[in-house]
Design an enzyme around this catalytic site. Structure first.
Site, mmCIF file in Angstrom:
data_model
loop_
_atom_site.group_PDB
_atom_site.id
_atom_site.type_symbol
_atom_site.label_atom_id
_atom_site.label_comp_id
_atom_site.label_asym_id
_atom_site.label_seq_id
_atom_site.Cartn_x
_atom_site.Cartn_y
_atom_site.Cartn_z
ATOM 1 N N GLU A 257 -4.757 -30.128 -22.772
ATOM 2 C CA GLU A 257 -6.131 -29.922 -23.144
ATOM 3 C C GLU A 257 -6.568 -28.595 -23.681
ATOM 4 O O GLU A 257 -7.234 -28.580 -24.830
ATOM 5 C CB GLU A 257 -6.813 -30.413 -21.918
ATOM 6 N N GLY B 99 29.804 -39.694 -3.076
ATOM 7 C CA GLY B 99 30.837 -40.683 -2.925
ATOM 8 C C GLY B 99 30.307 -42.031 -2.128
ATOM 9 O O GLY B 99 29.030 -42.063 -1.927
#
Length: 352
Positions: free
Chosen positions: A61, A277
């Site tokens: 803005e 893993g």
């Protein structure tokens, strides 16, 4: 004022669509949301445009108002996100809009951040007409992980894994480089770059010694690197590549996924890329803390070796964890499947 033509058709939709395009130019993986803004002068012409370029820079803005100058007075500010109402690294956008003299503010997504929201009420109190919810779904899609984090109080988690067609992530001897081809590996780096943090367990560090950086196809480091996160209580060698200076790293001597995510949320991490893993992946899945799965499936078979995911505590097909595919595509010789985690099914169908 610029010499751009006036918008045609419904007064706010074209400007909002343009604001969405501008917002998409902002960086992903930033603590702040991507926001775009368009200032339309009282005569219907575009007076200024802007987007937020990242934490510490001017908000969309403010950029658009600065470019609009005096033409903003009496005009309309169209913003993808409800203007903020707090002072952080920059001042509140509500004050900038009031000072600029706009008569209307149109925004898409309501701000879910409890610290920054309240902008609409502040603008209305100042006598400015506020129109909320214009193309709200499109606006929210720009900041999926950011929005998720504020609604759920934790980062959004994407679990990535690569596996053979029979579900193996490594051979019997532990080798896993490379299951997938170079195109899939390059694709992983593109998706990693959209996240705030890459998370693995100590077991992965000790076994594979990954660097966990985001790189270009030529192997060079990209300018922005996500935070590298290691969870677990095993000691990491001082020479581990994950401890180098290529990217920041944090170590959490913790096995509880919820506590790890809580700590990351407090560090304004909104999207976690889980690359651990099978043990770590199973822990997050059992805890219900995986929101999306990105799987790379290679057209090869091993027949034995490490599974892509560990024990989930599921002993019947009726209790299987069901995923909802959102995308299936080939990447080089491999197949990439993206899927959302839905829920545990209550079905009791017999296996087929």
């Amino acid at each position: 004022m610029t010499d751009q033509p006036a918008w045609h058709g419904e007064p706010d939709l074209p400007a909002m669509r343009r604001a969405l395009v501008l917002a998409a130019q902002g960086p992903l993986g930033d603590p702040n949301p991507r926001v775009g803004a368009v200032v339309v002068a009282a005569d219907g012409t575009v007076a200024g445009e802007g987007f937020h370029a990242g934490a510490g820079s001017a908000h969309a803005e403010v950029v658009a108002l600065a470019r609009a100058g005096d033409a903003a007075r009496g005009g309309t500010a169209v913003v993808t996100l409800e203007p903020c109402n707090h002072t952080g690294l920059t001042g509140p956008c509500t004050r900038a809009l009031v000072d600029a003299g706009v008569s209307r503010v149109v925004f898409g997504q309501a701000d879910p951040n409890p610290v920054a929201r309240g902008g609409a009420a502040e603008l209305e109190a100042a006598g400015i007409q506020v129109v909320p919810g214009v193309l709200a779904d499109e606006a929210e899609a720009l900041n999926q992980a950011w929005t998720f984090a504020f609604r759920h109080g934790r980062p959004r988690v994407t679990w990535k894994f690569a596996a053979t067609l029979d579900g193996r992530s490594a051979a019997v001897d532990g080798t896993s480089r490379w299951i997938t081809g170079p195109e899939a590996r390059a694709d992983v780096h593109d998706l990693r770059a959209e996240c705030d943090a890459i998370l693995v367990g100590t077991g992965t560090v000790l076994t594979d010694d990954p660097q966990l950086t985001v790189r270009h196809p030529d192997g060079s480091l990209r300018d922005r690197q996500p935070l590298r996160v290691v969870a677990g209580t095993s000691t990491i060698p001082a020479g581990a590549r994950i401890l180098d200076d290529a990217a920041p790293t944090v170590l959490f001597p913790e096995h509880d996924p919820a506590l790890v995510l809580k700590a990351l949320h407090e560090q304004e991490i909104h999207h976690v890329w889980l690359e651990g893993g099978p043990t770590l992946a199973a822990a997050f899945l059992r805890a219900g803390l995986v929101d999306e799965v990105v799987a790379y499936l290679a057209p090869i078979l091993l027949g034995a070796g490490r599974n892509a995911v560990g024990d989930l505590g599921i002993d019947t097909i009726g209790a299987a964890l069901r995923l909802e595919p959102t995308e299936v595509r080939t990447v080089g010789a491999d197949v990439r499947v993206r899927a959302s985690v839905v829920s545990l099914t209550t079905s009791h169908e017999e296996p087929r």
